[in-house]
Structure formats: structure tokens, C-alpha cells
Design a protein around this motif. Structure first.
Motif, mmCIF file in Angstrom:
data_model
loop_
_atom_site.group_PDB
_atom_site.id
_atom_site.type_symbol
_atom_site.label_atom_id
_atom_site.label_comp_id
_atom_site.label_asym_id
_atom_site.label_seq_id
_atom_site.Cartn_x
_atom_site.Cartn_y
_atom_site.Cartn_z
ATOM 1 N N THR A 1 -1.698 -1.389 -4.221
ATOM 2 C CA THR A 1 -2.753 -0.392 -4.227
ATOM 3 C C THR A 1 -2.230 0.881 -3.591
ATOM 4 O O THR A 1 -1.102 0.928 -3.103
ATOM 5 N N ARG B 1 0.860 -1.201 0.000
ATOM 6 C CA ARG B 1 0.000 0.000 0.000
ATOM 7 C C ARG B 1 0.887 1.238 0.000
ATOM 8 O O ARG B 1 1.720 1.421 0.892
ATOM 9 N N VAL C 1 -6.750 -2.961 -7.668
ATOM 10 C CA VAL C 1 -5.555 -3.684 -7.220
ATOM 11 C C VAL C 1 -4.839 -4.266 -8.427
ATOM 12 O O VAL C 1 -5.465 -4.947 -9.257
ATOM 13 N N THR D 1 0.254 1.796 -8.634
ATOM 14 C CA THR D 1 -0.583 1.529 -7.467
ATOM 15 C C THR D 1 -1.729 2.528 -7.519
ATOM 16 O O THR D 1 -1.510 3.740 -7.423
#
Length: 358
Positions: free
Chosen positions: A173, A139, A197, A192
């Protein structure tokens, strides 16, 4: 005239040096020194494309020079060379050859594209329902990275730890704006996004990792804000046995205990002013929306502070005192209120002692 000639010579020397230096790179950072299956495949395709382009350039230049020398008009010569028009042979040659060159480049490129996009293995499970492949959820945030190992139920930030000689699958992501996940030595970048995703895999070669000291560098490769260039992370590539030991240490890590009175004061300050955003346990059970800042469970083991500063107490105190100076636009600036010098010193003492492995 001599001055102009001297300038051209200097320009030629500088141009040649730039060309030579463009091929230099460290084993932990350069795309020209691939350290895994994906990077090697992409490097081979790049070399193939370059060879084809160089071949075309050489052939065109040879034909061009032959035409200049052979058909150059000489003094007093009024003869016009034989004109060739509508030659079926030439038309076939300059149509077929480019098609062949395109096929030579296209077939391996398309094949590699489908192979590198194959992530079905990340969904395979054994008879007990356990996933067989190692999966990491990445992330991206302004301006830091979070790495979640969902099957191991551990979370880290800024330092990605992976095993060598094994495919590692990633779900990538972003939490705020578009970023791009890139480890140059291991493979090409992938976006990302905040609304989806992306999936892909990388593999880190054990021998190349050993040459690089077990450490590779990762970056954000998508312009995302004023501190985009400072959005770095480190990749620790470990042999499988060491990686397994690291996972076990992270899974069994207890609540950190201050090692001195000053660190105890730092823990109290951290609990009041930092704990609402940060976590100090790798088993961070909070939902993703509540993880607003990097996980600091193994902060004392990192090689950089905020991804860019040397890892020592003085640089940590500088970062805490004025994070905006080092990463403009970061979300930490102004969120915890002003701290006194003795509070910063205590907080730094506590954070430098956060270690999972001794």
C-alpha cells in the motif's frame, strides 16, 4: 559518398554494441538474471513471446525475399505471373497458424497469471491460530519504504530482510501518492495504492542469492515526484536459519544505549528534534498514521544512507545538513530546524551506533 558510408558503418557498430549491452546485467539488479520462482516464470514467458515474434519475422522475411527474387520483373519480360485469388488453402493457412501461435502464447500466460495471483496461503493458520506463511506489509512513502512483519511484530525501513527458498507474501500500500514496488531480480512490479491493498508473493532462490552476495536492489517503478529515481531499497536474502536469528534479535532488541559521550549528546538531540517522526525500536507500536519517517532501529547496519548515499558518518552528516540536495521534495527537509555543526556531529555519532546485531 565515402564520408556517408563511414557514418553508416559507425552507426551500425554503435547499434550492435547497444544491442549486446542491453542484455548485460548484475545478478542483484537484472530482470534477465531471475533469482526466484516468480522472476523465472516471467522470464520464461518473455523468452517464449520473443521466440514466437522472431519466428514470425523470419517467415515473413523469407516469403518477402522469395517474392522479390522469383517475381522480379526482368528487362524485356512482359509476362504477368499467375494471379492467385480466393484460395481457400491460403486463407486457412494464414488464419489457423496465427491462432495456433496465439494459443501457444496465451495458455501458459493465462496459467501463470492465475498461479502468481494465488495468495490464499497467506491466510492459512495452524491449529494454534498462527499464520503458516511469512507475510510482510509494505508501505511506500515519499521517498522511503517501510516493511512491517505483523506476525513477528517488528518494523524496518529501507532494508527488506527475507528468507531464501521460501514464499514471502506481501500486502502493499502507499501513504501519500501511488508508487510501485519492484525487485527486478525477483519478479515484476506491483502498484502500491493509497485506497487499497495489493497482494502477491515472491521467492528468492538460495543459490542465486549467494551469487549476488545476499543483496538485491528494489525500486519504485511509478513516477511519484522529483526524487522518484532515488526511491531505492535493499533486499537482504538470508538462509532460513539466519533469517530466524535476525527475527529473534529484532524481537528482543532493547532500547539502544550510546557508546560514547558524543553519542549520548546525539541521543539527547535526537529525542528533542527527531523522535516525533522517527523510531529507534523495531517494536514500534505506534499506529501507521504516526509513523511519519523511517524506523532507524538498525540504521548502523544498513548499506546506504537515505537509500542512495554511501553508509559512512560523513555522508550521514551531509544528509542531515541538507537532505533537499540529495532527495528533492523529501518530507525531512526543514522539519527539524537548523542544527549546529557540533550537533550534527553528535547526532551522526549516535545514529551510526544504532545496531541490533553486532
Amino acid at each position: 559518398m565515402k564520408a556517408r558510408l563511414s557514418k553508416w558503418r559507425l552507426f551500425s557498430v554503435v547499434a550492435m554494441l547497444a544491442l549486446v549491452l542491453s542484455g548485460c546485467g548484475e545478478p542483484f539488479l537484472s530482470t534477465l538474471q531471475p533469482a526466484g520462482e516468480v522472476a523465472q516464470t516471467q522470464y520464461d514467458l518473455m523468452i517464449l513471446a520473443t521466440l514466437i515474434m522472431v519466428l514470425v519475422i523470419i517467415v515473413v522475411m523469407v516469403v518477402y525475399m522469395v517474392a522479390i527474387v522469383r517475381f522480379r520483373r526482368k528487362k524485356g519480360d512482359t509476362k504477368i505471373p499467375k494471379q492467385v485469388e480466393g484460395s481457400h488453402t491460403l486463407e486457412i493457412v494464414w488464419t489457423v497458424i496465427p491462432i495456433i501461435l496465439l494459443l501457444i502464447l496465451a495458455v501458459p500466460t493465462v496459467t501463470a497469471t492465475f498461479q502468481l495471483a494465488d495468495t490464499k496461503a497467506m491466510d492459512k493458520k495452524d491449529k494454534d491460530g498462527n499464520r503458516e506463511a511469512l507475510v510482510v506489509n509494505v508501505r511506500a512513502n515519499l521517498y522511503w519504504w517501510e516493511f512491517e512483519y505483523p506476525d513477528e511484530k517488528i518494523i524496518t525501513s529501507q532494508d527488506l530482510v527475507v528468507p531464501t527458498d521460501q514464499k514471502v507474501y506481501f500486502n502493499v500500500t502507499a501513504s501519500d501518492v501511488k508508487h510501485s514496488f519492484w525487485i527486478p531480480a525477483a519478479g515484476g512490479k506491483i502498484d502500491t495504492n493509497v485506497d487499497g491493498v495489493n497482494k502477491f508473493f515472491l521467492e528468492f532462490d538460495g543459490k542465486k542469492a549467494e551469487e549476488a552476495g545476499g543483496l538485491f536492489y528494489g525500486k519504485c517503478a511509478e513516477l511519484c515526484g522529483p526524487s522518484h529515481a532515488l526511491m531505492d531499497f535493499k533486499v537482504k536474502a538470508l538462509p532460513k536459519e539466519e533469517f530466524t536469528a535476525w527475527v529473534e534479535d529484532m524481537k528482543n532488541a532493547g532500547e539502544p544505549k550510546p557508546t560514547s559521550d558524543l553519542a549520548q549528546q546525539g541521543q539527547e538531540i535526537f529525542s528533542k528534534k527527531c523522535l516525533s517522526c522517527h523510531a529507534v525500536s523495531p517494536q514500534d507500536g505506534r499506529p501507521e498514521s504516526a509513523r511519519l519517517a523511517p524506523n532507524l532501529s538498525n540504521f548502523g547496519e544498513r548499506s546506504r544512507i537515505a537509500g542512495v548515499l554511501d553508509h559512512n558518518k560523513e555522508e550521514l552528516k551531509n544528509w542531515i545538513s541538507d537532505p533537499e540536495q540529495y532527495k528533492p521534495g523529501n518530507k525531512m527537509t526543514g522539519t527539524y530546524g537548523n542544527l549546529q555543526e557540533d550537533e550534527i556531529d553528535a547526532l551522526a555519532e549516535y545514529l551510526m551506533g544504532l545496531k541490533v546485531q553486532d
